[in-house]
Every structure is written in structure tokens, then in C-alpha cells.
Design a protein around this motif. Structure first.
Motif, PDB file in Angstrom:
ATOM      1  N   ILE A 712      -6.776  -1.507  11.509  1.00  0.00           N
ATOM      2  CA  ILE A 712      -7.681  -1.821  12.710  1.00  0.00           C
ATOM      3  C   ILE A 712      -6.878  -2.869  13.641  1.00  0.00           C
ATOM      4  O   ILE A 712      -6.931  -2.571  15.014  1.00  0.00           O
ATOM      5  CB  ILE A 712      -8.896  -2.581  12.228  1.00  0.00           C
ATOM      6  N   GLY A 713      -5.962  -3.510  12.979  1.00  0.00           N
ATOM      7  CA  GLY A 713      -5.041  -4.419  14.146  1.00  0.00           C
ATOM      8  C   GLY A 713      -5.931  -5.711  14.478  1.00  0.00           C
ATOM      9  O   GLY A 713      -5.178  -6.628  14.058  1.00  0.00           O
ATOM     10  N   LEU A 714      -6.929  -5.592  15.307  1.00  0.00           N
ATOM     11  CA  LEU A 714      -7.785  -6.780  15.714  1.00  0.00           C
ATOM     12  C   LEU A 714      -8.830  -6.187  16.252  1.00  0.00           C
ATOM     13  O   LEU A 714      -9.176  -5.065  16.844  1.00  0.00           O
ATOM     14  CB  LEU A 714      -6.680  -7.220  16.668  1.00  0.00           C
ATOM     15  N   VAL A 715      -9.884  -7.252  16.265  1.00  0.00           N
ATOM     16  CA  VAL A 715     -11.260  -6.923  16.736  1.00  0.00           C
ATOM     17  C   VAL A 715     -11.561  -8.222  17.727  1.00  0.00           C
ATOM     18  O   VAL A 715     -11.459  -9.138  17.310  1.00  0.00           O
ATOM     19  CB  VAL A 715     -12.213  -6.707  15.713  1.00  0.00           C
ATOM     20  N   ALA A 716     -11.934  -7.752  19.038  1.00  0.00           N
ATOM     21  CA  ALA A 716     -12.336  -8.594  20.040  1.00  0.00           C
ATOM     22  C   ALA A 716     -13.752  -8.158  20.231  1.00  0.00           C
ATOM     23  O   ALA A 716     -13.981  -7.252  20.984  1.00  0.00           O
ATOM     24  CB  ALA A 716     -11.233  -8.683  21.085  1.00  0.00           C
ATOM     25  N   ILE A 717     -14.583  -9.372  20.243  1.00  0.00           N
ATOM     26  CA  ILE A 717     -16.095  -9.110  20.732  1.00  0.00           C
ATOM     27  C   ILE A 717     -16.176  -9.221  22.304  1.00  0.00           C
ATOM     28  O   ILE A 717     -15.828 -10.333  22.834  1.00  0.00           O
ATOM     29  CB  ILE A 717     -17.110 -10.101  19.956  1.00  0.00           C
ATOM     30  N   VAL A 718     -16.556  -8.443  23.169  1.00  0.00           N
ATOM     31  CA  VAL A 718     -16.342  -8.412  24.658  1.00  0.00           C
ATOM     32  C   VAL A 718     -17.778  -8.565  25.171  1.00  0.00           C
ATOM     33  O   VAL A 718     -17.862  -8.748  26.466  1.00  0.00           O
ATOM     34  CB  VAL A 718     -15.620  -7.317  25.108  1.00  0.00           C
ATOM     35  N   GLY A 719     -18.841  -8.539  24.506  1.00  0.00           N
ATOM     36  CA  GLY A 719     -20.235  -8.524  25.011  1.00  0.00           C
ATOM     37  C   GLY A 719     -21.291  -8.873  24.072  1.00  0.00           C
ATOM     38  O   GLY A 719     -21.334  -8.203  22.852  1.00  0.00           O
ATOM     39  N   GLU A 720     -22.274  -9.238  24.479  1.00  0.00           N
ATOM     40  CA  GLU A 720     -23.385  -9.539  23.585  1.00  0.00           C
ATOM     41  C   GLU A 720     -24.772  -9.569  24.396  1.00  0.00           C
ATOM     42  O   GLU A 720     -24.597 -10.501  25.393  1.00  0.00           O
ATOM     43  CB  GLU A 720     -23.503 -10.641  22.662  1.00  0.00           C
ATOM     44  N   GLY A 721     -25.929  -8.918  24.195  1.00  0.00           N
ATOM     45  CA  GLY A 721     -27.034  -8.941  25.033  1.00  0.00           C
ATOM     46  C   GLY A 721     -28.136  -8.169  24.273  1.00  0.00           C
ATOM     47  O   GLY A 721     -28.081  -7.751  23.350  1.00  0.00           O
ATOM     48  N   ALA A 722     -29.311  -8.086  24.988  1.00  0.00           N
ATOM     49  CA  ALA A 722     -30.556  -7.622  24.715  1.00  0.00           C
ATOM     50  C   ALA A 722     -30.501  -6.046  25.146  1.00  0.00           C
ATOM     51  O   ALA A 722     -30.086  -5.737  25.889  1.00  0.00           O
ATOM     52  CB  ALA A 722     -31.798  -8.559  25.327  1.00  0.00           C
TER      53      ALA A 722
END
Length: 916
Positions: A712-722
Motif C-alpha cells: 500500500i505504501g502510505l495512506v493519507a486521509i484528505v477529507g472528512e464530512g457528512a
């Protein structure tokens, strides 16, 4: 050097020393020959090399090839267990020359191996040649020193090999071993040749011709060699037996079967132990190569093999699943030569255990019902096809098992009636589909499914393969041909392309037809090599893969073979995003709680999206922890383990089901990772459970995944919302996309730091300071603007003029540069100045719009309403309505230039309300 493993190694080493490249066995599911159900000979993986379609960096090769013959033309299933040499799975040793050496060296290498390296008595060896092959006859006499009576000419096709009706072909020469006069049978070519005395141990194919048409045969410019020696047969010879089941490998497997069942291998139960040992090998290797039991194609053949072994276990009196307990013995015997067997041991074990458990339930239930249905039937009677179909359709009792169970009683089955009931069910399904509101074009898939069957999915193990076109569609209708420029759908008998399912997008890639050769007239010509660009892959009905795209060159027709290649980079990105989704799901549940459940997902090559149940926004610190947990598991670089389980057992073991997915009785369970900071979990070796040693993530999933979490290498969370009430959405990136995103974010941070003239670590503190300063300045500026707005502009501190309307004091003022939110404070301040009366303030913004506030002091609200007055002013400003309380109301309008008119309108309205 008589053990199976020693013989295999000796064979490979011998030819390697003689300039041959050791080539690993290809999978049992052929990737380059879709006409074959299973790899059944050593030359299958070299087919395209022999025809010239593929070139490899070596001209000599040697292999130990795993093979299966249990379906189609090569079907030895019914003989296994009752003869000395029939197997479903076997190993074929072979050496190959691709236009390098020919008959003379092939014969020399073979003779030296069997007589010098293996030490066989030359007096017990005879050879056969094709009757017209004088060259081979002379070479055997010259090289081996064999007399004419030891070289038998065979005039039949037994000694002439052909790849098909056309293509490469040539004469054969076989080496036979004489087990001695105490064994019945005669030499090849004799009336008693089918006996066990003279056994073929090696076949040398001299590929020297090409069959151009059924009537025309020409010489190949570069003749080649293809040989095959059955490992089990040569092991029997070297171990002094004519029975393959007496060699060390089978002795160990049968001994384990005897130990677990308590039933001796001699006598009437001998065939059952042999069937179990043989079918265990076939089942384990097929599962390791990606075939899983099903009711279609290869999966159906596997299920027949497995159930035949399980039926023999039941005949031995075993009442609990047996085959899965033999897997460790098989892995110990063959795992070193075939590492894929070691890697797949958990999958093999779970699949065998699940299938046997379910089979025993099916067997018991079906036999009870069958006994009820046939009570009173005598030998010669026939079971109604409708009854047999009910057993199949309702209780999962296969037709062949019904026939087998009734055979001993002499009762037949009306197979025509069974087929009629099956056809009626399909027609009912069509009508139900047509009445369900689906598009009429979708009904085309029913006829196609009946005619062509399901598509075999190969994509868990490979991204390239060959397939045969079984159907073509254009504009929703079946067609017999696609031309260059056409957009349409291609259906194949087998494919490595993943069809959209479970949130994972369908694969893209290319399909290529055979090389059209030098006569091709260009990309738009019908003679050009076909090139179909797949843009999406969808699943139709029960197992039809629809490859959607555009034919960019050539033409496509039904029955045409195609080379299939999934877009590797795109698939790799999708795999990484899919596996990351599983890790994020596990992290969300740990950080937010067990109430988190998947509510939808999108797994695309460029991003992933995961919807989940949660009642409030996820805080920044929680998001950071979730990402950290997922990346900790990624850094473990742990193997991703896939198993097949009963759906209820899988869920009970802690596996998470995907939202919106429908599951059959059997499911794929994908496990990955260890709990961050904990000890390695048993899950990496295929265990199940929900305790401290359970894998980090365990989910039911039919999608494609990385081999190891580190991929997978790396995971980056770029957004969170309803997304909806109680449903949140995470958006994330993996691999290079995540790295590039974080790099861009870092660059932006550094740019901001440079503008602020601080280090990146000080940016947050500096921004807070600047924002505080801005709030202070805005507050002070607002106060100054309000003070200026309510002054007379002379600087002397005088306020706006107050007039009397009737006997009500009125203060009206139009101001500029004051924000609408500051109008109420101005009105409150004006009410204090006026003491008793009405105030109206119009604020004109920079874009020419206006805000309006009307205030009425408390002593006048019984007779004057601010709401009524503000609506009058709003109308003058081109607005509508307005609202508030009797003491304070607010409105607005688009025509700020009419501010004075609005004040005049309010004054007039006040005059009508105010007492004289």
C-alpha cells in the motif's frame, strides 16, 4: 536417489548442466491457452514459443510441470484409485529445445539420463518410433546401440504428435521399461500392450513439421524438441514397483489417511485411500492456483474431485471432515518444490474443511430425501426428473450424486425430465427479470448465459491471460462481428479483468487478437491485428463478465482467441486503495467505537472513499490517530491472507461484512495485519478468531488486494464530512498519490511560513496571533465605523438629526461602509440616544445592496411594530418581507441607491400610525 523429491531435482540439475534453463511450473489454469480447462502437459506454457508468437531469452528449457487431467477430453477421474497409474494430478518432467538441438542430442540426453544417471538396466528398455521415421530409428541404433528388435515401429497416431488440426506437429519416440514377465502384458504394438508389464516412462516429440491445412504439411525451418516423463512413473521404476501408489510420496499420504481413519489400506478399502491421496493433491494444487469449488467450469471439476474423495472418506466410515487434516502432510512432501502450496496452506485447509462439512450435510439430507422418494422402487425403475431437479434445486443434491446413489439399486434417473425442469426454471427467471422494471436490453444476458455459460475469473492470480470470445454486443444487441471504430461489449470464456463489485471499480486494459502477419493492410483494415480497448468491466446476471470498450483496430468475431492484459498500474493502485479501505475500517472502529459500520465505498485507482455510521464530525486528533494506526499496519508489511469459509462461520469468527453486498454460502475472507504495537497474530497463518491474536482486519470481500500490507505504501486521509444524517465520509489517498499530496501540502506550508517569516513549526502559533490581531482590529474598526456613522461628520461629536412625526420622535439615517451585522448595534445605540421613538438605519454595501434595521422603543411597541415598518422600507429597496420582533426588525434589498426613498417610505408609514 530414489525419492520423488530427489528424482525431480536430479532431472532438473542434469539438463541444467547441459545448458537448459530451469523454468518454474506454470499454473494449473493455463494463461496462454483458453481452450484447455487445465494444464495437462509440460509444453502448454511454451505453446506460443513453439509457434513463434513469443520469444524467450533461452533456447533450451527444463521443467517439472504440475498437471491435472480431470475434465474435458483428458479425463481420468473415474479410473483413479482402481489402476496403478491413473491420476488426476501428476508431475511431468520435460526438456525442450526451441529451434536449438534436434533428434540426435535429444536421444543422447535421454539415453544417458536413464541409463547412466538413473542407472536403469538397458536390457529392460525398449523404444518406439513412428513407422516412417527412419532417422530416429537409425539414431537409436547409433547412440544407444539398440538392436532392431528393441526399436518398435508404430504406424498409428500414437507415435505422431500434433498441437491441433493445424500447427506444429511431428513424430514421437517413446521409452518403455519392462517390469518383468511376472506382470501381465505385452510390448507396445502387440495385442497385449494394455497390460502393466511394459510401461512408457518418457515420450520424445520431434516437432519438425507444420500442418498448414488438413491436406498440406511442410517442414519447419527450426525443428524443436518437446519431451515428457511422468515423475510418478519413473519414481515407481526407480523404487522397484510397477504401482505408482507404492512410491514414497503416496505411501506417506496413504499412511496418514490410514492413521486418521483407523482403516487399513489393504483389501477392499485400498482404492478409497488411493482416491483420497490422489484427489488431495489435485484439490490442494488447484486451490493454490486460484480455483475454488463452484457449480461452473473449473470450479465444478474441482468440486467433483473433492466430493469424490469425501465420498470415499465416508465409505471408510469417517464421520468428520478428513481431507483438511491431511494438508500438512502434503505440504511437507511437496512444499519445497512448490512454494505456492506453502503460501496457500491456510486457504487450502479452510476450503477443504468447509466443502467437506457442507458436503456431509448435503449428503445426509439428500440421501434421506432420496430414500423417501424411491421407497418401494425396484431395480429397473426410473426416478422422475422433476424429483431429481427438486433435490438439486432445493437441497443442493447434485444430479451425478443422485445417479451414483441409485446405481447400486439398479434405479435410473430421468435425465431428460431433469433438463426440462431446469429449462423451465430458467424461463421463469427470465419472466421475473422482464417484469422487474429492468431495461429490456438486459434480458439479452439470459440467452447468452444459457448458451455460453459463466465467465471464469482468473484475476486473483494474474493480470494477463488468453480468452476466447463467446459473445459480442453492440447497442445492447448481440452481433456476430465488431469492426474497427465500434463501441461494444466483449464476453469471454475466461478473463483476468475484475468486474465492478463491492465498491471496487471494474478493470481497464487491452485485448489483442493474433498477429495478422505481413499481409495486414493497416490499422483500419480487416486484416489488422484486433485491438480492443477495455474502459470498464461489469458483471451481468450470475457470472457473465461484460468488457466494455472500443475496437480500435481490426475486427472481432465469435470464437476468436484474444490476448488479455489488465492495466497493471491502474490495477495496482486499485488494489492498494482497496486494502487501505479495510485498514481504515478497522482503525475507525478502534478509535470511534464498534458502532462504526460501513455504509458504502468507492475504490478507484486515484482515490478511495469510505462511508460509515457515526453521529458527529470526526475530530482532527481522531483523524490523525486513525491514519497513524493504518500506517502502522502498512509498515508491518504483513502478508494478506485469503481464505474461503462458510458465510455464517466467517461472520461468527469476527469477519466484517461489506454494506450492500449479497453473499452466497461460501465467502472469501481477507485478513491483514497485526494489532499495532502487539505481537504477530495467528491470522497471518490462516487462523480465525476475535481475540488478542486475531488479525487487525478481517472482512468478507471478493475484491482484489495487495500481496502484503507494505505494498500500500502510505495512506493519507484528505477529507472528512457528512453524507447524510448519522453517516460520515472519509476520503483518502495511497501510495504515490498520498506521497505527492503530502509533498504538496508540505510545500504549501513552507511557502506560508516564508510569507510569515517564521519556521514551519511556528506557523500555527503565528497564524493564531495574526487572527487574534485581526479580530481586535475588526472590533475596533467596527466601533469606529459605528461612531462615524452616527455622527454628523463634522468631527464635533454631533449626532444625526431627530425629527418628530406626529408626536413620535424619529431618527433615520443612511450609512455606507457598515456591514449588515453591525446595523443592529447601531440601532440599539440610536434607541438609547432617542429615549423614546423609532429609529431606521439603512446600510449600503460596496456592491450596491442594502440592509435595513428598524427599532422601536419599548414604550411604543403596543401601537407601533418594527416588523410593519421594516417591510415598508424593504419594498422601497426592491426587497420582499423582513422579520423580527415588534421592538427590532431587519430586512434588505438589492437597490441600495434608494436608501433615502426607503427612509421616506418609513417616515410616511410612521405618520399614518403615530398619534397626532
Amino acid at each position: 536417489m530414489t525419492g520423488v523429491n530427489e528424482i525431480r531435482t536430479a532431472f532438473l540439475d542434469y539438463f541444467n548442466k547441459n545448458g537448459h534453463e530451469i523454468v518454474a511450473s506454470s499454473p494449473l489454469v493455463p494463461r496462454n491457452d483458453p481452450t484447455l480447462m487445465f494444464t495437462n502437459a509440460g509444453m502448454v506454457q511454451f505453446k506460443n514459443v513453439f509457434t513463434g508468437a513469443e520469444h524467450r531469452p533461452y533456447s533450451r528449457a527444463v521443467t517439472a510441470q504440475k498437471c491435472v487431467r480431470a475434465g474435458g477430453k483428458h479425463n481420468d477421474l473415474d479410473n483413479v484409485g482402481y489402476t496403478a497409474r491413473h491420476h488426476t494430478f501428476f508431475e511431468m518432467l520435460g526438456n525442450f529445445s526451441f529451434g536449438d538441438y534436434f533428434k540426435d542430442l535429444a536421444i543422447e540426453l535421454a539415453w544417458n539420463l536413464v541409463t547412466r544417471e538413473f542407472g536403469l538396466d538397458r536390457d529392460r528398455l525398449i523404444v518406439t518410433v513412428y513407422a516412417e521415421d527412419d532417422e530416429a530409428h537409425g539414431l537409436w541404433k547409433k547412440i544407444a546401440g539398440l538392436s532392431d528388435d528393441k526399436i518398435i515401429r508404430i504406424p498409428t497416431s500414437d507415435n505422431f504428435w500434433a498441437m491441433g488440426e493445424t500447427g506444429p506437429c511431428g513424430p514421437c519416440s517413446e521409452i518403455f521399461f519392462d517390469h518383468g514377465p511376472h506382470i501381465p502384458g505385452g510390448p507396445p504394438g502387440s495385442p497385449d500392450e494394455d497390460g502393466d508389464r511394459f510401461i512408457e516412462i518418457w515420450n520424445l516429440v520431434f516437432m519438425q513439421f507444420e500442418q498448414v491445412t488438413p491436406d498440406e504439411r511442410v517442414s519447419l525451418p527450426r525443428p524443436s524438441i518437446d519431451t515428457g516423463m511422468g515423475l510418478e512413473r519413473i519414481a515407481a521404476v526407480l523404487q522397484g514397483t510397477h504401482d505408482n501408489y507404492q512410491i514414497d510420496l503416496f505411501r506417506h499420504l496413504i499412511a496418514a489417511s490410514v492413521e486418521l481413519t483407523g482403516v487399513p489400506a489393504e483389501g477392499a478399502h485400498g482404492p478409497s485411500h488411493r482416491v483420497i491421496a490422489d484427489h488431495l493433491r489435485a484439490s490442494a494444487f488447484l486451490i493454490a492456483d486460484g480455483v475454488l469449488p463452484s457449480n461452473e467450469g473449473r470450479g465444478y471439476v474441482l468440486r467433483r474431485i473433492m466430493r469424490r474423495a469425501m465420498r470415499h472418506a465416508e465409505l471408510l466410515g469417517v464421520r468428520e471432515p478428513l481431507l483438511w487434516r491431511l494438508v500438512p502432510v502434503l505440504v511437507a512432501e511437496m512444499g519445497r518444490a512448490y512454494p505456492e502450496l506453502v503460501r496457500a496452506e491456510p486457504l487450502v485447509t479452510e476450503t477443504l474443511k468447509l466443502e467437506e462439512t457442507r458436503f456431509r450435510k448435503t449428503l445426509a439430507r439428500g440421501l434421506d430425501l432420496l430414500n423417501e422418494a424411491t421407497a418401494g422402487m425396484a431395480a429397473g425403475a426410473e426416478l422422475a426428473g422433476e424429483t431429481a431437479f427438486k433435490l438439486y434445486d432445493t437441497y443442493g443434491f447434485p444430479l451425478d450424486l443422485t445417479q451414483d446413489a441409485l446405481k447400486s439399486r439398479g434405479i435410473a434417473v430421468d435425465t431428460a425430465g431433469f433438463d426440462t425442469a431446469m429449462a423451465r426454471q430458467r424461463e421463469d427467471a427470465r419472466r421475473a427479470w422482464a417484469g422487474s422494471g429492468e431495461a429490456a436490453t438486459e434480458t439479452v444476458w439470459f440467452a447468452l448465459r444459457d448458451r455460453a455459460g459463466a465467465t471464469e475469473f482468473l484475476g486473483y492470480d494474474t493480470e494477463t491471460a488468453e480468452g476466447v470470445v463467446t459473445a459480442l454486443l453492440k447497442d445492447g444487441h448481440e452481433v456476430s462481428r465488431l469492426e474497427a471504430g465500434d463501441e461494444g461489449i466483449v464476453v469471454l470464456n475466461q478473463t483476468p479483468f475484475y468486474a465492478e463489485s463491492g465498491g471496487q471499480v471494474g478493470d481497464a486494459g487491452v485485448m489483442r487478437g493474433p498477429d495478422a502477419g505481413p499481409d495486414a493492410a493497416g490499422p483500419d483494415s480487416g486484416n489488422a491485428r484486433a485491438l480492443f480497448r477495455v474502459t470498464d468491466t461489469q458483471k451481468k446476471l450470475h457470472g457473465i463478465w461484460a468488457h466494455v470498450g472500443r475496437l480500435e483496430a481490426g475486427a472481432l468475431e465469435i470464437g476468436q482467441p484474444l490476448e488479455l492484459a489488465v492495466d497493471h498500474a491502474r490495477r495496482a493502485a486499485v488494489r492498494a486503495n482497496h486494502s487501505a479501505t479495510h485498514l481504515l475500517h478497522a482503525a475507525l472502529r478502534q478509535v470511534l467505537g464498534d458502532h462504526v459500520a460501513q455504509k458504502g465505498s468507492l475504490v478507484a485507482p486515484d482515490r478511495l472513499r469510505f462511508d460509515f455510521s457515526h453521529p458527529k464530525p470526526v475530530e482532527a486528533a481522531e483523524i490523525e490517530t486513525i491514519a497513524d494506526l493504518a500506517n502502522d499496519v502498512i509498515l508491518q508489511n504483513d502478508a494478506v491472507v485469503t481464505r474461503v469459509m462458510d458465510v455464517d462461520e466467517a461472520i461468527e469468527s469476527g469477519a466484517m461484512a461489506l454494506f450492500g453486498e449479497k453473499y452466497g454460502d461460501e465467502v472469501r475472507v481477507v485478513s491483514m495485519g497485526n494489532p499495532p504495537g502487539g505481537q504477530p497474530s495467528e491470522g497471518t497463518s490462516g487462523s480465525k478468531g476475535t481475540g488478542a491474536n486475531a488479525p487487525w482486519s478481517v472482512e468478507l470481500c471478493g475484491g482484489t488486494h495487495v500481496r502484503r500490507t507494505g505494498d500500500i505504501g502510505l495512506v493519507a486521509i484528505v477529507g472528512e464530512g457528512a453524507v447524510a444524517a448519522g453517516v460520515r465520509r472519509l476520503e483518502a489517498l495511497t501510495g504515490d498519490a498520498a506521497r505527492h499530496y503530502l509533498s504538496r501540502q508540505d510545500q504549501r506550508l513552507r511557502s506560508v511560513a516564508a510569507e510569515l517569516r517564521v519556521s514551519p513549526d511556528e506557523v500555527e502559533e503565528r497564524l493564531k496571533s495574526l487572527l487574534d490581531e485581526r479580530k481586535t482590529l475588526e472590533r475596533e474598526l467596527g466601533q469606529a465605523r459605528r461612531k462615524l456613522a452616527m455622527s454628523d461628520g463634522s468631527g464635533g461629536g454631533g449626532g444625526p438629526e431627530i425629527v418628530t412625526v406626529g408626536d413620535v420622535r424619529f431618527l433615520g439615517r443612511a450609512v455606507e461602509g457598515v456591514q449588515p451585522r453591525d446595523l443592529r448595534p447601531l440601532a440599539d445605540e440610536a434607541k438609547k440616544q432617542i429615549g423614546s421613538g423609532v429609529v431606521a438605519i439603512v446600510g449600503v454595501t460596496e456592491d450596491g445592496k442594502a440592509g435595513l434595521v428598524v427599532g422601536v422603543t419599548d414604550d411604543l411597541t403596543d401601537t407601533i411594530s418594527a416588523v410593519d415598518l421594516v417591510r415598508v422600507g424593504a419594498a422601497a429597496l426592491g426587497g420582499k418581507g423582513g422579520g423580527g420582533r415588534p421592538d427590532m426588525a431587519q430586512a434588505g434589498g438589492p437597490e441600495g441607491a434608494k436608501a433615502q426613498e426607503a427612509l421616506e417610505a418609513i417616515t410616511a408609514a410612521l405618520g399614518e400610525k403615530a398619534p397626532a
